[in-house]
Design a protein around this motif. Sequence first.
Motif, PDB file in Angstrom:
ATOM      1  N   MET A 169      55.095  -0.703  92.288  1.00 17.52           N
ATOM      2  CA  MET A 169      55.312  -0.920  90.862  1.00 17.52           C
ATOM      3  C   MET A 169      55.764   0.342  90.148  1.00 17.52           C
ATOM      4  N   ARG A 170      55.134   1.468  90.471  1.00 13.01           N
ATOM      5  CA  ARG A 170      55.476   2.714  89.789  1.00 13.01           C
ATOM      6  C   ARG A 170      56.925   3.108  90.079  1.00 13.01           C
ATOM      7  N   ALA A 171      57.339   2.897  91.328  1.00 19.13           N
ATOM      8  CA  ALA A 171      58.709   3.231  91.700  1.00 19.13           C
ATOM      9  C   ALA A 171      59.700   2.337  90.957  1.00 19.13           C
ATOM     10  N   ARG A 172      59.355   1.054  90.797  1.00 17.17           N
ATOM     11  CA  ARG A 172      60.222   0.135  90.065  1.00 17.17           C
ATOM     12  C   ARG A 172      60.335   0.544  88.605  1.00 17.17           C
ATOM     13  N   GLU A 173      59.209   0.928  88.012  1.00 21.56           N
ATOM     14  CA  GLU A 173      59.222   1.318  86.598  1.00 21.56           C
ATOM     15  C   GLU A 173      60.091   2.556  86.385  1.00 21.56           C
ATOM     16  N   ILE A 174      59.940   3.523  87.274  1.00 20.67           N
ATOM     17  CA  ILE A 174      60.745   4.747  87.157  1.00 20.67           C
ATOM     18  C   ILE A 174      62.224   4.430  87.348  1.00 20.67           C
ATOM     19  N   ALA A 175      62.516   3.597  88.363  1.00 19.97           N
ATOM     20  CA  ALA A 175      63.911   3.243  88.639  1.00 19.97           C
ATOM     21  C   ALA A 175      64.537   2.516  87.456  1.00 19.97           C
ATOM     22  N   ASN A 176      63.781   1.581  86.836  1.00 13.01           N
ATOM     23  CA  ASN A 176      64.314   0.847  85.683  1.00 13.01           C
ATOM     24  C   ASN A 176      64.561   1.774  84.502  1.00 13.01           C
ATOM     25  N   ALA A 177      63.625   2.722  84.292  1.00 15.61           N
ATOM     26  CA  ALA A 177      63.804   3.668  83.186  1.00 15.61           C
ATOM     27  C   ALA A 177      65.033   4.538  83.419  1.00 15.61           C
ATOM     28  N   VAL A 178      65.182   5.015  84.663  1.00 15.39           N
ATOM     29  CA  VAL A 178      66.353   5.829  84.997  1.00 15.39           C
ATOM     30  C   VAL A 178      67.632   5.003  84.834  1.00 15.39           C
ATOM     31  N   GLY A 179      67.579   3.746  85.247  1.00 13.41           N
ATOM     32  CA  GLY A 179      68.746   2.887  85.141  1.00 13.41           C
ATOM     33  C   GLY A 179      69.177   2.661  83.705  1.00 13.41           C
ATOM     34  N   ILE A 180      68.190   2.446  82.822  1.00  8.86           N
ATOM     35  CA  ILE A 180      68.526   2.223  81.414  1.00  8.86           C
ATOM     36  C   ILE A 180      69.154   3.467  80.800  1.00  8.86           C
ATOM     37  N   VAL A 181      68.577   4.629  81.111  1.00  2.00           N
ATOM     38  CA  VAL A 181      69.136   5.889  80.602  1.00  2.00           C
ATOM     39  C   VAL A 181      70.547   6.096  81.147  1.00  2.00           C
ATOM     40  N   ALA A 182      70.732   5.798  82.445  1.00  2.00           N
ATOM     41  CA  ALA A 182      72.046   5.976  83.063  1.00  2.00           C
ATOM     42  C   ALA A 182      73.082   5.057  82.421  1.00  2.00           C
ATOM     43  N   LEU A 183      72.702   3.810  82.118  1.00  2.00           N
ATOM     44  CA  LEU A 183      73.641   2.881  81.494  1.00  2.00           C
ATOM     45  C   LEU A 183      74.010   3.326  80.084  1.00  2.00           C
ATOM     46  N   ILE A 184      73.010   3.823  79.341  1.00  2.00           N
ATOM     47  CA  ILE A 184      73.299   4.317  77.993  1.00  2.00           C
ATOM     48  C   ILE A 184      74.246   5.506  78.061  1.00  2.00           C
ATOM     49  N   LEU A 185      73.968   6.425  79.004  1.00  2.00           N
ATOM     50  CA  LEU A 185      74.835   7.590  79.175  1.00  2.00           C
ATOM     51  C   LEU A 185      76.246   7.152  79.578  1.00  2.00           C
ATOM     52  N   LEU A 186      76.315   6.157  80.464  1.00  2.00           N
ATOM     53  CA  LEU A 186      77.620   5.653  80.900  1.00  2.00           C
ATOM     54  C   LEU A 186      78.396   5.068  79.733  1.00  2.00           C
ATOM     55  N   MET A 187      77.731   4.282  78.883  1.00  2.00           N
ATOM     56  CA  MET A 187      78.403   3.692  77.729  1.00  2.00           C
ATOM     57  C   MET A 187      78.910   4.763  76.775  1.00  2.00           C
ATOM     58  N   VAL A 188      78.105   5.818  76.588  1.00  2.00           N
ATOM     59  CA  VAL A 188      78.535   6.909  75.711  1.00  2.00           C
ATOM     60  C   VAL A 188      79.779   7.581  76.282  1.00  2.00           C
TER      61      VAL A 188
END
Length: 539
Positions: free
Chosen positions: A511-530
């Motif tokens: 679970m902890r790995a999934r939470e970290i991965a999802n958080a990283v993914g959201i940040v990465a997508l926001i950065l990508l959109m910018v």
Amino acid sequence: MDLQNLAAFVLLLGALVFVHELGHFLFAKAVGVKVLRFSIGFGPPLLSFTRGETEYRIAALPLGGYVKMAGEVPGEDASPEDEARSYLAQSPWKRMLIVAAGPAFNLIFPLLIFFVVIVSYPQPSTAVLRVVPGMPADGAGIRPGDVVTEVDGRSVRSLEEMQWALVGKAGQRIAVVVQRDGRPVKVVVTPSGEGASRNRGLIGIAPNRAPPVVAIRSGGPAERAGVQMLDRVLSVNGRPVADLPALEREIAGVTGPELTLELARRVPAEVPGLEGSVPEVKTVRIPRQEGAGMAAFGLEPADVYSLLYAGRVLPGSAAADAGIVRGDRLEAIEGKQIRSREQLLRKLGELKDRPFRLTWIHDGSPREAEVRMRPAKAADPATGESEAFELGLRFESGTPGDRGSDAKVRVGPGLALLTAAHRLGEAVAETAAGLAKLFTGQVSFKNVGGPIMIYGIAGKAAQAGLDYFLNLMALISVNLGLINLVPIPALDGFQLLSAGWEAVRRRPIPMRAREIANAVGIVALILLMVLVCVNDLTR
């Protein structure tokens, strides 16, 4: 903001998002998962209604969408009656089906689009309206007016079908059957591999006629009368002409001492940053001199489709520094004749910034210089812009929008489906290759475009016609489907990887790995959109 462009943009993205989310939705329902919401867009709802257990909505921001399923997020509580129908309660293979359905629908949808376009619009036929001088068809005796009916034992009706039959045939002697004057004629052709793409041999025929464009002889009566290189003739002594053969026939039939031509001339648009041109119509009178046909008036036919005439030379480019001017004709690179634009572009792509010997014809005489291309940005209809090396030439192709009298043919559903499948296969292969180059650094991230770029090209495609718009939608759908398969957190590819991991290891990712991965993914997508928006604004 242009309302037509905005409507095209919303329709394009809305359709692709709907198709993607419909895949998730249908497969979730099929395996028994409870779907709480099907939304096109993000943010506050503009339209919302509930049918059964699912809310359907159209939201304010049309830049995506989602299917909300019960128990989809780790740690999210589902009601006791919904526990067995929650997403995470399903077996890994069911979750993989649900996740994969979105990208799969985006990859299948273009097949439907291509099929509809091909059935609805006549396609280029195998009628030979033009034979490229020096190419295999010319040497084999194929003539304008022939209709290709068979290639290497395979019956063909459309141009694309003929091109498939030539795949892998470069350098091989093959039989080609043409219909000529109502009877079949068999010729032997050896397709060329130079300048070919996708391992397809070239024979040098096309279903469009060369426009009536002229070259001039230096110091001749046409030049003195004001005719310029690569003027397009609209009429001869008041008689309209549609193509180059018609122009030659009309001038050959002139018996008087003077020739009157109505001309359309390209005039560069004096707008900073714009490489376009506008047509200017002029009428000239040319006195006859000694000679016959076009030569009697100081004119020559200019087959701008078959030969590489420079229509525009960019200031400060490698071509300009070499001394190439409008109307010059490219002949060879390193002493090897260039017979087509495809061959030229392929050769230039191989040379990049290495110096090479270029030969061209100026005023009837060959010239030669050592040339080194310079870095430039080349427009790409699918990706916006890409870094490249450029010679600095824009080749002449007749009056803007003029492609001659194309020969068309209606195709039936069977051939349309086969053609659509071929187009889809090529689009998937090319898109996958482009993504691989992007991820391996072979292509700059500056090539990546976002909503602003899509807004621009959607509007242009809609103005060009429904078929252009639908083909663009198909290509972007392929991009969307493949990008979503990339195993990055917050994309479908990562969800597929997670479910596959669980199926193999027989336990979920912690679970902890999934939470970290999802958080990283959201940040990465926001950065990508910018970043893609910065790219769009820079353009």
